[in-house]
Write an enzyme that holds these catalytic residues in place. Sequence first.
Site, PDB file in Angstrom:
ATOM      1  CG  ASP A   1      11.461  11.636  -8.980  1.00 13.30           C
ATOM      2  OD1 ASP A   1      10.566  11.919  -9.789  1.00 13.30           O
ATOM      3  OD2 ASP A   1      11.256  11.037  -7.909  1.00 13.30           O
TER       4      ASP A   1
ATOM      5  CG  HIS B   1       9.531   8.137  -8.300  1.00 15.04           C
ATOM      6  ND1 HIS B   1       9.113   9.187  -7.514  1.00 15.04           N
ATOM      7  CD2 HIS B   1       8.568   7.181  -8.201  1.00 15.04           C
ATOM      8  CE1 HIS B   1       7.957   8.885  -6.947  1.00 15.04           C
ATOM      9  NE2 HIS B   1       7.609   7.668  -7.341  1.00 15.04           N
TER      10      HIS B   1
END
Length: 440
Positions: A103, A100
């Site tokens: 992340d 993501h």
Amino acid sequence: MSYFEHIPEIRYEGPQSDNPLAYRHYDKSKKVLGKTLEEHLRIAVCYWHTFVWPGVDIFGQGTFRRPWQQAGDAMERARQKADSAFEFFSKLGTPYYTFHDTDVSPEGSSLKEYSENFLRITDYLARKQEDTGIKLLWGTANLFSHPRYAAGAATSPDPEVFAFAATQVRHALDATQRLGGDNYVLWGGREGYDTLLNTDLMRERDQLARFLHMVVDHAHKIGFKGSLLIEPKPQEPTKHQYDYDVATVHGFLLQHGLEKEIRVNIEANHATLAGHSFHHEIATAYALGIFGSVDANRGDPQNGWDTDQFPNSVEELTLAFYEILKHGGFTTGGMNFDSKVRRQSVDPEDLFYGHIGAIDNLALAVERAAVLIENDRLDQFKRQRYAGWDADFGRKILSGDYSLSTLATDALARGLNPQHASGHQELMENIVNQAIYSGR
């Protein structure tokens, strides 16, 4: 700096090995049905569970003290996280990874800061990929964690939230393109509702469709050649999510003219939460022409939530791969480990143990599924079972030669009195078990 200095490169040592840091079944160069195991599996490690999750649950604080999460500066933490991730991927010998946006990069305090951070980290990831040869299976945007998304992203009652989410997806899709990603995933974590009492269902579905059309248009504009994938899930964190299961997603795509543009990324634990088997969801996706990729994990049958455990059932995985291999295998997709170690598994070795065991299980499943395909006994029985539909009478029914009335007239004239033939379910189950446990 090495984060896994005491861990050797994980190599194949064969079924007799007692080394917990070795593969027993995953010989990546071994050929099965004309492809290597590495080519069949296209294994990816996810960023979020492996390098971001601190080991929290709703009752307790994080149990992990990851060295790459300790730096005071957010961008330095992001770089250290990337260093640890690519060291892990390299030692594990996996060819792909997934992420993501938040992340890999700090969100910052504004959209401008988010964009600048993400661009810088994308450059850093590109250098890591070039240095290691590791590739991006897919990227995505986190449109569910921040409080702004409490009522959804594309389905939010606030158009400013919709616009913020669109900005994130634009940057995440651009980064995926820049990094050579094979797919882009859309998971509607909060695209749903907690109660219909405050929800305009039709409006929210229309908003979601508009959002998806914008994503498709942008993918075409930037020349993205990968697949766009929706990841179905029935609930959690919302009570009901609009991408409930594969069939629901397909119906939504058909309704909004998106069925040629978007496919599905199927997660095993999401399938079981929807009341389906993993096998069912994969078979349904192929039947509807929207199969894309897989998130490999499992749930706990006694728990009603998404536990994201490492897959350990060769039986379940064999049936999944039976469908995948029957249809020619992955194209842009692969097997992404959306799996996490348990909160009590706090040692760095545990990250390796979880992935090693799961990869071995996948390798075994591919080999056992290949046995089912090569002996052809399941498909042979299916062909025999449905043979009537390939004969003249069955073909005429399906081609539209009969109306309901003329078919009824013909049935009466023929004096039809069909008798039920055995489905031989027990025999089919025995054939599967023989392939799994005897390898033949």
